[in-house]
Every structure is written in C-alpha cells, then in structure tokens.
Design an enzyme around this catalytic site. Structure first.
Site, mmCIF file in Angstrom:
data_model
loop_
_atom_site.group_PDB
_atom_site.id
_atom_site.type_symbol
_atom_site.label_atom_id
_atom_site.label_comp_id
_atom_site.label_asym_id
_atom_site.label_seq_id
_atom_site.Cartn_x
_atom_site.Cartn_y
_atom_site.Cartn_z
ATOM 1 N N GLU A 76 51.793 50.051 13.807
ATOM 2 C CA GLU A 76 50.608 50.173 14.548
ATOM 3 C C GLU A 76 50.715 49.135 15.738
ATOM 4 O O GLU A 76 51.170 47.970 15.507
ATOM 5 C CB GLU A 76 49.432 49.527 13.449
ATOM 6 C CG GLU A 76 48.040 49.442 14.166
ATOM 7 C CD GLU A 76 46.980 49.332 13.148
ATOM 8 O OE1 GLU A 76 47.136 49.432 12.023
ATOM 9 O OE2 GLU A 76 45.774 49.465 13.476
ATOM 10 N N ASN A 136 43.476 51.175 12.671
ATOM 11 C CA ASN A 136 42.234 50.783 13.280
ATOM 12 C C ASN A 136 42.299 50.844 14.519
ATOM 13 O O ASN A 136 41.523 51.020 15.204
ATOM 14 C CB ASN A 136 41.680 49.373 12.597
ATOM 15 C CG ASN A 136 41.491 49.568 11.147
ATOM 16 O OD1 ASN A 136 41.237 50.678 10.568
ATOM 17 N ND2 ASN A 136 41.254 48.290 10.456
ATOM 18 N N ASN A 177 41.342 57.912 11.649
ATOM 19 C CA ASN A 177 41.615 56.986 10.867
ATOM 20 C C ASN A 177 40.809 56.485 10.112
ATOM 21 O O ASN A 177 39.640 55.790 10.741
ATOM 22 C CB ASN A 177 42.713 55.611 11.462
ATOM 23 C CG ASN A 177 43.121 54.720 10.414
ATOM 24 O OD1 ASN A 177 44.216 54.796 9.620
ATOM 25 N ND2 ASN A 177 42.651 53.548 10.702
ATOM 26 N N GLU A 178 40.840 56.505 8.803
ATOM 27 C CA GLU A 178 39.694 55.649 7.786
ATOM 28 C C GLU A 178 38.379 55.799 8.334
ATOM 29 O O GLU A 178 37.742 54.886 8.562
ATOM 30 C CB GLU A 178 40.081 54.270 7.608
ATOM 31 C CG GLU A 178 41.423 54.046 6.922
ATOM 32 C CD GLU A 178 42.008 52.369 6.612
ATOM 33 O OE1 GLU A 178 41.050 51.567 7.186
ATOM 34 O OE2 GLU A 178 42.828 52.319 5.705
ATOM 35 N N TYR A 181 46.128 49.433 -0.914
ATOM 36 C CA TYR A 181 46.667 48.107 -0.819
ATOM 37 C C TYR A 181 46.517 47.405 -1.944
ATOM 38 O O TYR A 181 45.472 47.148 -2.214
ATOM 39 C CB TYR A 181 46.052 47.311 0.475
ATOM 40 C CG TYR A 181 46.551 47.818 1.913
ATOM 41 C CD1 TYR A 181 47.669 47.741 2.164
ATOM 42 C CD2 TYR A 181 45.542 48.614 2.504
ATOM 43 C CE1 TYR A 181 48.271 48.398 3.605
ATOM 44 C CE2 TYR A 181 45.963 49.141 3.922
ATOM 45 C CZ TYR A 181 47.320 49.179 4.324
ATOM 46 O OH TYR A 181 47.659 49.551 5.574
ATOM 47 N N GLU A 195 49.330 55.106 4.376
ATOM 48 C CA GLU A 195 49.132 53.847 4.433
ATOM 49 C C GLU A 195 49.079 53.322 2.863
ATOM 50 O O GLU A 195 48.031 53.433 2.119
ATOM 51 C CB GLU A 195 48.056 53.260 4.854
ATOM 52 C CG GLU A 195 47.929 53.319 6.440
ATOM 53 C CD GLU A 195 46.853 52.423 7.022
ATOM 54 O OE1 GLU A 195 46.418 51.327 6.562
ATOM 55 O OE2 GLU A 195 46.258 52.957 8.110
ATOM 56 N N GLN A 222 53.029 48.087 6.877
ATOM 57 C CA GLN A 222 53.625 48.558 8.136
ATOM 58 C C GLN A 222 55.119 48.477 8.058
ATOM 59 O O GLN A 222 55.741 47.943 7.098
ATOM 60 C CB GLN A 222 52.913 47.924 9.370
ATOM 61 C CG GLN A 222 51.522 48.345 9.220
ATOM 62 C CD GLN A 222 50.604 47.836 10.572
ATOM 63 O OE1 GLN A 222 51.020 47.459 11.552
ATOM 64 N NE2 GLN A 222 49.237 48.203 10.410
#
Ligand code: AHR
Length: 506
Positions: free
Chosen positions: A27, A72, A172-173, A244, A292, A350
């Site tokens: 990212e 993001n 994304n999200e 996460y 992710e 990442q």
C-alpha cells in the site's frame, strides 16, 4: 508432555490449494513503497530505483500475488497521477494517512517490480471518491491491447504489451467509518455491481472481489455481506475478508484463539454467500479473498497512524513482531490451507515496514521479522492438495474461543512429486507434544526431507536490525518416519514443518 494424533487419507481431500493464498500487500502507506520496495538513492537500488536487498528478501518470502495500491489509500487515489513522465506527476494530499503522496511510484513501476519477481499483481479500483467510469478507464489503460486513447497512452508510456491484470478489488473496506467515501451496504452493492459490469465489458477475463466487512467485529458484520451480494452476486467472483489479530490482554493462550476465530470467520462468510446463492436459486459459489490479514496491535496508537505536518513516507504502524506473533501467523496460514475449498486468495498485510515481514532502514539494512519464516515456509512447501485432517488433541478454553486444541495442523500433498508436508503448531505453552501422524495410502517407502521448527523460549523475543537472527528456524531432530507412520516431538509454543516424500505410491 501431552500427546496428539493426526490422521489423513489420500482419498479425503479438501481441495487443490490455490497458490494465491500466499499473497501479500503493498500500500502507499508509510514506508511500504518509499524506502521500502522503492528507494532510488539507496546504495543497493537498481537503475529503476527498486531496492535489490528487498527484492531478494521478497523472493525468499515467496508471495505469489500482491495487492496494490491500498488499502485506505485506494479510496482517495487517482490512478492517472501515477503514470507517465515522473517529472510531471502531481504531489497530492493523501487523506487516508495524512501524508503527501509524490506519485513517483505508480502502476507501471509496480507492474515492472511484480514481473521482475514473478508475482501476480492484484489491483484495486477507487470506489471511495470515484466510481465506475474511472474503473473502466483504468482497466482499459492496463489491459486493452491498443487502438484506443487509454491503451495508446500506455503504449506512449513505454508499455506496448497489456499488463493483463486478472484480479481486481472493487474498492476497500467500504463499510468502515474511517473510509474515504464510506457507503451503506445498499449504496456499495449497487456501485460494485455497475462498476463490475463496465470492467468486465472492457475485459471479460478478469476476476472481481467485492468488499466484505472490515473486521469480524463490525456491527454490520454478516448483514453487510448479505446485502452487498444481494446486489452484485452475478457480477463478482469473490467477497473479501480482513482481519488483524490482537493480543488484547497480553495472554499468549488467548491470543492463539484468534486462529480458531479466523476459521469461524471463513465458514460464516461462506455460509452467508451460499445463503444469497440459495435465495437466488443459483449453484454459483462465491469464493473468499482474505486480502488483508496479519497480527497488528502494538503499533496502533494515533501516533502510529498519523504524523503531524503532512510528511512524505513517514514511519507508520511499524509493528515489531515477536515469537508468539510468528506462531499466530503460522496458525492463520494453516487455517487458510484447511479452507482451501473456499479461500482462493489471501494477502499478508503488508510486505515491508508497514506491519511487514520485511523491515528496512532508509539508506541502510533490510532484515526478516519473526513472521517472515512461517510465511516463507508455507509458500515454499505448500503445493498440491490439502487433505482433510482428523485431529485428536487435548484442548483448553479461553475468552477468544471456547475450545482451542493444542494441536493445530494442515497437511498438503503433492501427488506429482509424492511429497507430503505437515504444518503443525503446538499451542501448549509449557509442555512438549508427542505427535503421531498417519499418512494413510500415501506410500510406505518414505524419506524425511525436512523437519523444521520455529521456537523461542521467550515469546516476546524479536528480530531487530542489531540482532536480526534472534528468532530463526532450526532443525527438529525428534522426527521419525516409519512407513506411513511418523512421530514427532514438538516443543512447547512452536511452529513446525515436516516434509516427507514417498518413493512409490500404491
Ligand atoms: O493495512 C493497513 C490498513 O488496514 C489498510 O489500509 C486498511 O484497508 C485496513 O484498515
């Protein structure tokens, strides 16, 4: 000492393992790109500005696919800013990470980097500030052979051959309150559908992933996936999952329960997708893209997420991983392998510096974090069919999950070579595990190729620039092969990889 048993049979197969589960993520955030993979002034940079030391470590890590450019960041990104002559590229405010994006690295630089390393690119389109029009233009720029304004622009930029990017993420999200251009499930489901239609019209060979929930804990979890797929089911191939892992109460035993929660997460989202299919009387199966995932909780304060003064490539979320983090990462890999029938792509988030298995210093060294090892070993040895495991193991109870078996294992069998690989965690923190393994029908004349373990008596031990080899894999001398039966003694709190090959199969 505890004892456990693991049985597999050559005819009981979960699915062929899609090698794209060993993906990672780059990212435009912090120092992942700038001073991570790209640093033209570094003494070890090549003529394009790629750090050769990071390329060598990436090769060793072995990712098969890389998601780009966010995250993001994606939700405020103009792909046009990152192509063409570098001197003309604009500097922009990145409102996701409160940084200045110089755009000196963009789509074509990323594709060249991927091709050099033989890694498949996975691209995202911005559905935060932008929409279907830009997305179809971006696919045209990347994948159309030529003869149109945007494909000819790619030629002008020095890329006659189409990039042929196969896997695309639709935003994304989009459920997250932090997301630039956050949407309700209905708003997002509609725009995902219309974007997917146009992108497929430009290139019918692409695969598309819709955004699932940002975490398992979101208030709209489950309902989000249901509504989104209600809208775009016919036009997408994947739904995404993000997680996460956190060691919330500084309890290693509880932390390990996250691995079981991940398994539940996968099964729940597969069930939601299948219930949408049932409502639509469809036999289509939506696959899962766990695009992710990682451990991330230490470097998560506001100071880790944002630096004052609009810096370029600041130090953001540079989590330092310890021995227990590596075990959780290993457990997550085991879980994804065991769900190979639904999880077809996954990205360790990442790659460098930003919650990364690889760390660098600007102008200086690069080294492997603890989590590097389970990933590199899983990617190296995870080839073939995943076999159904039958596990007998004592278990414990924790707040994260009600019943956590001390043994967590996956078995992958490569019919072509006759090699079977066992990935196993001993989650007991004080006791060794005597593990007996039966590889039924997989051949009696076997050799032991490798018996590797990752263990450190101090669960908080880390690898640093000064001491990069504190937590490293070693050989487990306590593995015996006797025909179809193996026995192994696993250290307390250890990740293990046993690779064995049969000379002949019945
Ligand atoms: O990987 C860091 C960030 O975590 C990503 O940008 C975002 O998608 C997630 O919330």
């Amino acid at each position: 000492m505890i004892t456990s048993r693991l049985v597999v049979d050559r005819d009981f197969v979960v699915a062929d393992l899609d090698r794209r589960v060993f993906g990672t993520f780059v990212e435009h955030m912090g120092r992942c790109v700038y001073t991570g993979i790209y640093e033209p002034d570094h003494p070890d940079a090549d003529e394009r500005g790629y750090r050769k030391d990071v390329m060598a470590l990436t090769r060793e890590l072995g990712p098969t696919i890389v998601r780009y450019p966010g995250g993001n960041f994606l939700s405020g990104y103009n792909w046009e800013d990152g192509v063409g002559p570098k001197a003309q590229r604009p500097k922009r405010l990145d409102l996701a990470w409160y940084s200045v994006e110089t755009n000196q690295f963009g789509t074509n630089e990323f594709i060249d980097w991927c091709r050099e390393l033989d890694i498949e690119p996975m691209y995202g389109v911005n559905l935060g500030t932008r929409g279907p029009d830009e997305a179809r233009h971006f696919v045209e720029y990347c994948n159309h052979p030529g003869g149109t304004a945007l494909s000819d622009l790619r030629h002008e930029h020095g890329y006659a051959k189409p990039h042929d990017i196969k896997f695309w993420c639709l935003g994304n999200e989009m459920d997250g309150p932090w997301q630039i251009g956050r949407k309700t499930a209905d708003e997002y489901g509609r725009v995902a559908l219309e974007t997917a239609k146009l992108m497929r019209a430009v290139d019918p060979t692409i695969q598309l992933a819709a955004c699932g929930s940002s975490t398992h804990d979101m208030a709209t979890y489950g309902a989000w996936e249901d509504r989104v797929l209600e809208h775009c089911f016919d036009q997408v191939d994947f739904i995404s999952l993000h997680t996460y892992f956190e060691n919330r109460h500084d309890s290693t035993a509880e932390f390990f329960g996250n691995i079981d929660v991940m398994d539940l997460f996968i099964k729940e989202i597969a069930a939601v997708a299948d219930s949408v299919a049932a409502r639509k009387h469809s036999s289509k199966r939506i696959m899962l893209s766990f695009d992710e995932w990682n451990v991330w909780y230490k470097a998560r304060t506001i100071n880790d997420l944002r630096k004052p003064g609009w810096p370029s490539a600041p130090r953001l979320i540079e989590e330092v991983y310890n021995a227990e983090d590596a075990l959780v990462v290993g457990g997550a890999l085991i879980t994804m392998m065991n769900n190979a029938d639904r999880v077809k792509t996954a990205c360790l988030a990442q790659l460098v510096n930003v919650i990364g298995p690889i760390m660098t210093e600007p102008g200086g060294a690069a080294w492997r974090q603890t989590i590097f090892y389970p990933f590199s070993q899983a990617s190296k040895f995870g080839h073939g069919r995943v076999l159904k495991t039958v596990i007998e193991s004592p278990a414990y109870e924790a707040e994260t999950f009600p019943e956590i078996a001390y043994l967590c294992a996956a078995v992958v069998d490569d019919r072509a070579s006759g090699t079977t690989t066992i990935f196993a965690l001993n989650r007991h923190l004080t006791d060794e595990m005597d593990l007996s393994i039966e590889l039924r029908g997989l051949g009696v004349e076997r050799t032991l190729d490798h018996a590797l373990e990752l263990h450190h008596p101090n669960m908080k031990a880390v690898n640093t620039r000064e001491a990069p080899l504190t937590v490293v894999p070693t050989t487990n001398e306590n593995v015996l092969v006797d025909g179809e039966k193996l026995t192994a003694r696993l250290k307390p709190g250890s990740w293990n990889v046993i690779v064995t090959t049969a000379a002949k199969r019945g």
